[in-house]
Design a protein around this motif. Sequence first.
Motif, PDB file in Angstrom:
ATOM      1  N   SER A  87      -0.206  10.992   4.074  1.00  0.00           N
ATOM      2  CA  SER A  87      -0.203  11.085   2.614  1.00  0.00           C
ATOM      3  C   SER A  87      -1.616  11.126   2.035  1.00  0.00           C
ATOM      4  O   SER A  87      -1.785  11.348   0.850  1.00  0.00           O
ATOM      5  CB  SER A  87       0.571   9.929   2.003  1.00  0.00           C
ATOM      6  OG  SER A  87      -0.139   8.722   2.136  1.00  0.00           O
ATOM      7  N   ILE A  88      -2.618  10.910   2.868  1.00  0.00           N
ATOM      8  CA  ILE A  88      -4.008  10.979   2.406  1.00  0.00           C
ATOM      9  C   ILE A  88      -4.508  12.382   2.724  1.00  0.00           C
ATOM     10  O   ILE A  88      -4.783  12.706   3.874  1.00  0.00           O
ATOM     11  CB  ILE A  88      -4.892   9.926   3.096  1.00  0.00           C
ATOM     12  CG1 ILE A  88      -4.296   8.537   2.920  1.00  0.00           C
ATOM     13  CG2 ILE A  88      -6.314   9.986   2.550  1.00  0.00           C
ATOM     14  CD1 ILE A  88      -4.988   7.463   3.724  1.00  0.00           C
ATOM     15  N   PRO A  89      -4.611  13.226   1.714  1.00  0.00           N
ATOM     16  CA  PRO A  89      -4.987  14.617   1.976  1.00  0.00           C
ATOM     17  C   PRO A  89      -6.451  14.743   2.384  1.00  0.00           C
ATOM     18  O   PRO A  89      -7.280  13.924   1.976  1.00  0.00           O
ATOM     19  CB  PRO A  89      -4.737  15.306   0.635  1.00  0.00           C
ATOM     20  CG  PRO A  89      -4.917  14.232  -0.375  1.00  0.00           C
ATOM     21  CD  PRO A  89      -4.445  12.960   0.289  1.00  0.00           C
ATOM     22  N   PRO A  90      -6.759  15.756   3.177  1.00  0.00           N
ATOM     23  CA  PRO A  90      -8.165  16.003   3.483  1.00  0.00           C
ATOM     24  C   PRO A  90      -8.881  16.448   2.207  1.00  0.00           C
ATOM     25  O   PRO A  90      -8.293  17.119   1.362  1.00  0.00           O
ATOM     26  CB  PRO A  90      -8.127  17.127   4.521  1.00  0.00           C
ATOM     27  CG  PRO A  90      -6.777  17.741   4.402  1.00  0.00           C
ATOM     28  CD  PRO A  90      -5.877  16.710   3.818  1.00  0.00           C
ATOM     29  N   MET A  91     -10.116  16.047   2.074  1.00  0.00           N
ATOM     30  CA  MET A  91     -10.901  16.425   0.902  1.00  0.00           C
ATOM     31  C   MET A  91     -11.574  17.761   1.187  1.00  0.00           C
ATOM     32  O   MET A  91     -12.229  17.902   2.216  1.00  0.00           O
ATOM     33  CB  MET A  91     -11.972  15.367   0.608  1.00  0.00           C
ATOM     34  CG  MET A  91     -11.431  13.970   0.360  1.00  0.00           C
ATOM     35  SD  MET A  91     -10.363  13.846  -1.066  1.00  0.00           S
ATOM     36  CE  MET A  91     -11.469  14.248  -2.367  1.00  0.00           C
ATOM     37  N   PRO A  92     -11.432  18.742   0.304  1.00  0.00           N
ATOM     38  CA  PRO A  92     -12.087  20.026   0.547  1.00  0.00           C
ATOM     39  C   PRO A  92     -13.601  19.848   0.536  1.00  0.00           C
ATOM     40  O   PRO A  92     -14.135  19.156  -0.329  1.00  0.00           O
ATOM     41  CB  PRO A  92     -11.615  20.899  -0.609  1.00  0.00           C
ATOM     42  CG  PRO A  92     -11.145  19.959  -1.651  1.00  0.00           C
ATOM     43  CD  PRO A  92     -10.715  18.704  -0.949  1.00  0.00           C
ATOM     44  N   GLY A  93     -14.260  20.445   1.493  1.00  0.00           N
ATOM     45  CA  GLY A  93     -15.702  20.264   1.590  1.00  0.00           C
ATOM     46  C   GLY A  93     -16.481  21.553   1.625  1.00  0.00           C
ATOM     47  O   GLY A  93     -17.688  21.550   1.773  1.00  0.00           O
ATOM     48  N   ILE A 141       0.866  -1.174   0.000  1.00  0.00           N
ATOM     49  CA  ILE A 141       0.000   0.000   0.000  1.00  0.00           C
ATOM     50  C   ILE A 141       0.906   1.228   0.000  1.00  0.00           C
ATOM     51  O   ILE A 141       1.741   1.395   0.883  1.00  0.00           O
ATOM     52  CB  ILE A 141      -0.928   0.023   1.238  1.00  0.00           C
ATOM     53  CG1 ILE A 141      -1.864  -1.181   1.231  1.00  0.00           C
ATOM     54  CG2 ILE A 141      -1.728   1.325   1.275  1.00  0.00           C
ATOM     55  CD1 ILE A 141      -2.703  -1.313   2.490  1.00  0.00           C
ATOM     56  N   THR A 142       0.736   2.063  -1.009  1.00  0.00           N
ATOM     57  CA  THR A 142       1.553   3.265  -1.138  1.00  0.00           C
ATOM     58  C   THR A 142       0.658   4.489  -1.242  1.00  0.00           C
ATOM     59  O   THR A 142      -0.559   4.369  -1.427  1.00  0.00           O
ATOM     60  CB  THR A 142       2.432   3.194  -2.394  1.00  0.00           C
ATOM     61  OG1 THR A 142       1.575   3.199  -3.552  1.00  0.00           O
ATOM     62  CG2 THR A 142       3.316   1.950  -2.407  1.00  0.00           C
ATOM     63  N   GLN A 143       1.291   5.644  -1.146  1.00  0.00           N
ATOM     64  CA  GLN A 143       0.549   6.888  -1.326  1.00  0.00           C
ATOM     65  C   GLN A 143      -0.119   6.882  -2.699  1.00  0.00           C
ATOM     66  O   GLN A 143      -1.276   7.267  -2.829  1.00  0.00           O
ATOM     67  CB  GLN A 143       1.481   8.088  -1.199  1.00  0.00           C
ATOM     68  CG  GLN A 143       0.780   9.410  -1.427  1.00  0.00           C
ATOM     69  CD  GLN A 143       1.714  10.597  -1.324  1.00  0.00           C
ATOM     70  OE1 GLN A 143       2.918  10.459  -1.307  1.00  0.00           O
ATOM     71  NE2 GLN A 143       1.134  11.781  -1.242  1.00  0.00           N
ATOM     72  N   ASN A 144       0.581   6.420  -3.699  1.00  0.00           N
ATOM     73  CA  ASN A 144       0.044   6.399  -5.051  1.00  0.00           C
ATOM     74  C   ASN A 144      -1.183   5.500  -5.165  1.00  0.00           C
ATOM     75  O   ASN A 144      -2.170   5.874  -5.805  1.00  0.00           O
ATOM     76  CB  ASN A 144       1.125   5.962  -6.043  1.00  0.00           C
ATOM     77  CG  ASN A 144       0.683   6.149  -7.470  1.00  0.00           C
ATOM     78  OD1 ASN A 144       0.121   7.179  -7.821  1.00  0.00           O
ATOM     79  ND2 ASN A 144       0.927   5.140  -8.287  1.00  0.00           N
ATOM     80  N   THR A 145      -1.152   4.318  -4.549  1.00  0.00           N
ATOM     81  CA  THR A 145      -2.313   3.418  -4.642  1.00  0.00           C
ATOM     82  C   THR A 145      -3.532   4.021  -3.946  1.00  0.00           C
ATOM     83  O   THR A 145      -4.649   3.905  -4.439  1.00  0.00           O
ATOM     84  CB  THR A 145      -2.025   2.017  -4.059  1.00  0.00           C
ATOM     85  OG1 THR A 145      -1.646   2.137  -2.694  1.00  0.00           O
ATOM     86  CG2 THR A 145      -0.956   1.298  -4.845  1.00  0.00           C
ATOM     87  N   ILE A 146      -3.303   4.683  -2.826  1.00  0.00           N
ATOM     88  CA  ILE A 146      -4.414   5.300  -2.091  1.00  0.00           C
ATOM     89  C   ILE A 146      -5.001   6.460  -2.887  1.00  0.00           C
ATOM     90  O   ILE A 146      -6.218   6.563  -3.066  1.00  0.00           O
ATOM     91  CB  ILE A 146      -3.966   5.766  -0.701  1.00  0.00           C
ATOM     92  CG1 ILE A 146      -3.553   4.570   0.157  1.00  0.00           C
ATOM     93  CG2 ILE A 146      -5.073   6.565  -0.012  1.00  0.00           C
ATOM     94  CD1 ILE A 146      -2.823   4.934   1.432  1.00  0.00           C
ATOM     95  N   LEU A 147      -4.147   7.347  -3.372  1.00  0.00           N
ATOM     96  CA  LEU A 147      -4.621   8.519  -4.105  1.00  0.00           C
ATOM     97  C   LEU A 147      -5.286   8.128  -5.424  1.00  0.00           C
ATOM     98  O   LEU A 147      -6.299   8.730  -5.803  1.00  0.00           O
ATOM     99  CB  LEU A 147      -3.472   9.498  -4.339  1.00  0.00           C
ATOM    100  CG  LEU A 147      -2.885  10.122  -3.077  1.00  0.00           C
ATOM    101  CD1 LEU A 147      -1.733  11.050  -3.425  1.00  0.00           C
ATOM    102  CD2 LEU A 147      -3.935  10.842  -2.260  1.00  0.00           C
TER     103      LEU A 147
END
Length: 123
Positions: free
Chosen positions: A100-106, A52-58
């Motif tokens: 590495s999982i950025p917050p989603m703007p809401g 599991i990497t930053q790339n796979t998550i994003l």
Amino acid sequence: MNKSIEAIIEAYAKYLDEDKGLCASTILRNKNVTCDFLYKQFGKNQFIPKKITQNTILTYIMNLKKRYKTKTLQVIASTLRSFIRYLVMMGELRAELVNSIPPMPGWRAAHLPVFLVKSESKK
């Protein structure tokens, strides 16, 4: 069915219940989101946390962006952060991956630039 994925999902659900004290509906949602993510990443292959990497998550989140609204994506990102924190706590991953999982703007108009120069504000 992938036994290695099912095993980590059940262990995660037990942690959410016994250690975090979350309600059944939240645990079910977290299980569903995590299960979808893991099956899309690993399929029938052995679950190996270090893959599991930053790339796979994003990439996973960006692919969902086409189907879901921002509020739902916020919940998905938060759930994945929770699962990654669990894996970090279990010693399976490094802590840096959580961030590495950025917050989603809401908020409304989240697509606007952070600032405007004086000439742009007069338009």
